[in-house]
Design a protein around this motif. Structure first.
Motif, PDB file in Angstrom:
ATOM      1  N   VAL A 253       0.731  -1.247  -0.064  1.00  0.00           N
ATOM      2  CA  VAL A 253       0.229  -0.055  -0.153  1.00  0.00           C
ATOM      3  C   VAL A 253       0.842   1.055  -0.022  1.00  0.00           C
TER       4      VAL A 253
ATOM      5  N   LEU B 162      -5.869  -1.686   2.114  1.00  0.00           N
ATOM      6  CA  LEU B 162      -6.217  -0.483   1.285  1.00  0.00           C
ATOM      7  C   LEU B 162      -7.376   0.325   1.934  1.00  0.00           C
TER       8      LEU B 162
ATOM      9  N   TYR C  85      -3.157   3.762  -2.442  1.00  0.00           N
ATOM     10  CA  TYR C  85      -3.456   2.956  -3.538  1.00  0.00           C
ATOM     11  C   TYR C  85      -2.553   1.756  -3.665  1.00  0.00           C
ATOM     12  N   LEU C  86      -2.936   0.467  -3.999  1.00  0.00           N
ATOM     13  CA  LEU C  86      -2.073  -0.587  -4.220  1.00  0.00           C
ATOM     14  C   LEU C  86      -1.098  -0.631  -5.366  1.00  0.00           C
TER      15      LEU C  86
END
Length: 104
Positions: free
Chosen positions: A11, A50, A64-65
């Motif tokens: 993350v 997330l 965001y991933l």
């Protein structure tokens, strides 16, 4: 319609006060060193992490991933964009970028 297999993730976000790239650790800290990030290998866990990161608006923005791979030193980026983010801002030579040029 075939779905791409899940690949390991971390993350990522930006620190709210200074804008530095940061990554979420397994113990819920934000670190400026991607190698300390939690490498997530399960899609459901990645989504949960997330959601947790998105609730941290008092510390970070834009969570965001990110695709990542396991290395002996910890998670590492698999895409040039994320590799670039690990080196810090590109508009001046100090901080992480200056350290990298000295081999630190």
């Amino acid at each position: 319609m075939s779905r791409r297999p899940f690949t390991p993730k971390v993350v990522a976000a930006n620190a709210l006060l200074d804008g530095d790239a940061v990554w979420l650790t397994a113990d819920d800290r934000w670190t400026r060193d991607m190698a300390e990030a939690e490498l997530i290998e399960d899609e459901a866990v990645a989504e949960d992490r997330l959601i947790h990161a998105l609730s941290q608006g008092h510390e970070v923005v834009g969570a965001y991933l990110v695709d990542a791979k396991a290395t002996a030193e910890g998670p590492a980026p698999t895409h040039f964009r994320e590799a670039f983010r690990t080196r810090g801002p590109s508009n001046y030579r100090h901080g992480k970028q200056a350290d990298a040029s000295r081999g630190l």
